[in-house]
Design an enzyme around this catalytic site. Structure first.
Site, PDB file in Angstrom:
ATOM      1  N   HIS A 191     -12.643 -15.513  13.833  1.00 50.84           N
ATOM      2  CA  HIS A 191     -13.872 -16.043  14.400  1.00 50.84           C
ATOM      3  C   HIS A 191     -14.852 -14.902  14.662  1.00 50.84           C
ATOM      4  O   HIS A 191     -14.443 -13.781  14.983  1.00 50.84           O
ATOM      5  CB  HIS A 191     -13.579 -16.791  15.694  1.00 50.84           C
ATOM      6  CG  HIS A 191     -12.504 -17.826  15.552  1.00 50.84           C
ATOM      7  ND1 HIS A 191     -12.603 -18.878  14.670  1.00 50.84           N
ATOM      8  CD2 HIS A 191     -11.290 -17.954  16.146  1.00 50.84           C
ATOM      9  CE1 HIS A 191     -11.505 -19.615  14.745  1.00 50.84           C
ATOM     10  NE2 HIS A 191     -10.701 -19.072  15.627  1.00 50.84           N
TER      11      HIS A 191
ATOM     12  N   GLU B   1     -10.420 -17.679  22.003  1.00 46.11           N
ATOM     13  CA  GLU B   1      -9.567 -18.836  22.251  1.00 46.11           C
ATOM     14  C   GLU B   1      -8.224 -18.429  22.836  1.00 46.11           C
ATOM     15  O   GLU B   1      -7.706 -17.338  22.588  1.00 46.11           O
ATOM     16  CB  GLU B   1      -9.372 -19.654  20.973  1.00 46.11           C
ATOM     17  CG  GLU B   1      -8.688 -18.925  19.841  1.00 46.11           C
ATOM     18  CD  GLU B   1      -8.670 -19.752  18.558  1.00 46.11           C
ATOM     19  OE1 GLU B   1      -9.650 -20.458  18.280  1.00 46.11           O
ATOM     20  OE2 GLU B   1      -7.672 -19.663  17.820  1.00 46.11           O
TER      21      GLU B   1
ATOM     22  N   HIS C 147      -5.688 -14.505  12.226  1.00 48.16           N
ATOM     23  CA  HIS C 147      -4.545 -15.235  12.755  1.00 48.16           C
ATOM     24  C   HIS C 147      -4.300 -16.515  11.971  1.00 48.16           C
ATOM     25  O   HIS C 147      -5.159 -16.975  11.206  1.00 48.16           O
ATOM     26  CB  HIS C 147      -4.752 -15.581  14.235  1.00 48.16           C
ATOM     27  CG  HIS C 147      -5.913 -16.493  14.503  1.00 48.16           C
ATOM     28  ND1 HIS C 147      -7.218 -16.064  14.521  1.00 48.16           N
ATOM     29  CD2 HIS C 147      -5.971 -17.834  14.757  1.00 48.16           C
ATOM     30  CE1 HIS C 147      -8.027 -17.066  14.768  1.00 48.16           C
ATOM     31  NE2 HIS C 147      -7.287 -18.160  14.917  1.00 48.16           N
TER      32      HIS C 147
ATOM     33  N   ARG D 156     -12.450 -18.297   6.888  1.00 49.72           N
ATOM     34  CA  ARG D 156     -11.101 -18.433   6.347  1.00 49.72           C
ATOM     35  C   ARG D 156     -10.830 -17.407   5.257  1.00 49.72           C
ATOM     36  O   ARG D 156     -11.722 -17.049   4.492  1.00 49.72           O
ATOM     37  CB  ARG D 156     -10.894 -19.846   5.798  1.00 49.72           C
ATOM     38  CG  ARG D 156     -11.053 -20.933   6.859  1.00 49.72           C
ATOM     39  CD  ARG D 156     -10.880 -22.334   6.282  1.00 49.72           C
ATOM     40  NE  ARG D 156     -11.051 -23.338   7.317  1.00 49.72           N
ATOM     41  CZ  ARG D 156     -12.225 -23.856   7.658  1.00 49.72           C
ATOM     42  NH1 ARG D 156     -13.320 -23.485   7.010  1.00 49.72           N
ATOM     43  NH2 ARG D 156     -12.308 -24.761   8.612  1.00 49.72           N
TER      44      ARG D 156
END
Length: 406
Positions: free
Chosen positions: A98, A133, A264, A283
């Site tokens: 991200h 997150e 991740h 991605r």
């Protein structure tokens, strides 16, 4: 306080049993159920039940941001700054990272200028927010997270004893730092197909031989994960890239925090996830969705990290907290025992109370709200003295609220 109805999201990697079982619905479900969203994200907001009907949390907050968010409303533009989810992964998610807040703003503006539709599958930036997150395991949760210390990765490569891997091993061994990781990752993620078609099967054969060897094996999880990923995504360069990452196993109650730039992939498990209110994902593989390698390389942080596990800390009010640096959110967990009385939910509003076990009774000013497993309640900044009580046995609730300093 109001009952909050989550938005159920179905993705191919989701589970047909985990969310259905948690929420008390028939098992198996008709479709894979991946996420249950409790938030005010425009893509799929939760809904608030009030005396006059049901409305989306997005509209509910926008109608009176000062009442719902309190003094934090101006700081976050009158919007709820976090998104709370229950995530159920039966199969691996994509290899992803991200952006930072600066990168997200620049990318969002750039794609707007290029007139890429917001709903286009080729779009990288669907908003201008970053997305730190935290996921907390409800059962055993498996993941890949952050680049492993390079010397350890060199040990893994040599243990596999794959001749075709030798030049790449030496590439990293000669520069065992973030620059070396960047070089190797970039090389692998951009390999010509004929080279990948030779290298990847050789590495996978090495993993099979390694696992069939006698004695204790230091890299068993890493080798098994590579084989599992290759079975799910045959011929994908992301399988090689996954060998560079920390392999993480969370036991129930343990958390994993991922900041901007951390590569991740969640592999499997059920967890409570909280993040800044964004849907920006870059991605790098292990997915049929859009992959933008140049943009991913722009945002990745190649600095090796230790296992980024967040352990719960006693908060002094009967809860445990999961400490992160994110200003948008904070997460606490209360484990309630029937008959122990009413427990004050410190710093409950503005926020969301999510029940993950048993049934909890929320009380405030003579009113009460029963919240069962898999259900949630919205607590506005105007609500005060919210108390919780377990009903018919022990209960567990997570309280999501604004982060430190708010």
């Amino acid at each position: 306080m109001h009952e909050l109805v989550g938005a159920l999201r179905s993705y191919a990697w989701g589970s047909r049993t985990a969310l259905a079982r948690l929420c008390g619905r028939p098992v198996p479900s008709a479709h894979p159920e991946a996420e249950l969203w409790f938030g005010a994200h425009p893509a799929d907001p939760a809904h608030v039940k009030t005396a006059i009907g049901t409305t989306s949390l997005l509209e509910f907050v926008a109608a009176n941001p000062h009442r719902e968010l309190g003094s934090a409303a101006p700081e976050f533009g009158g919007k709820l700054p976090f998104l709370l989810k229950i995530l159920a992964a039966e199969e691996p998610l994509s290899l992803q990272a991200h952006p930072s807040a600066t990168q997200a703003r620049a990318g969002f503006e750039r794609e707007n200028r290029a007139r890429v539709p917001l709903d286009s599958p080729m779009r990288n930036y669907r908003d201008e927010n970053h997305k730190p997150e935290l996921v907390v395991a409800l059962d055993r949760f498996e993941a890949l997270a952050g680049f492993r210390e390079p010397h350890r990765t060199v040990e893994l490569f040599r243990a596999l004893e794959v001749p075709e891997l030798a030049s790449y091993t030496e590439m990293l061994a000669s520069q065992p730092d973030s620059a070396g990781l960047r070089t190797l990752f970039t090389t692998w993620i951009t390999l010509p197909q004929p080279v990948l078609a030779t290298l990847l099967p050789a590495v996978l054969d090495g993993c099979v031989r390694y696992l069939s060897g006698k004695g204790k094996r230091a890299f068993t999880l890493e080798a098994r994960t590579a084989l599992e990923l290759a079975e799910a995504y045959p011929g994908d360069a992301g399988v090689l890239a996954a060998l560079l990452l920390n392999r993480v196993t969370l036991e129930p109650g343990q958390g994993l925090f991922l900041d901007a730039g951390n590569l991740h992939a969640y592999l499997r498990g059920l967890g409570v996830e909280i993040m800044a209110n964004s849907d920006n994902v870059l991605r790098g593989g292990l997915t049929p969705k859009h992959v933008d390698v140049p943009e991913l390389l722009r945002v990745l942080d190649f600095e090796p990290i230790d296992l980024p596990i967040v352990l719960p800390e006693p908060a002094g009010d009967g809860s445990v907290r999961y400490r992160t640096p994110a200003p948008e959110f904070a997460l606490r967990r209360f484990d309630l025992i029937e008959g122990s009385g009413q427990v004050p939910l410190t710093s409950a509003g503005p926020g969301i109370v999510l029940c993950t076990a048993g049934t909890v009774r929320l009380l405030q000013d003579g009113t009460e709200l029963l919240v069962g497993r898999g259900a949630a309640a919205w607590i506005s900044a105007a609500d005060s003295d919210i108390r919780a009580q377990a009903v018919d046995g022990p209960a567990q609730v997570f309280c999501a609220c604004l982060g430190a300093g708010n």
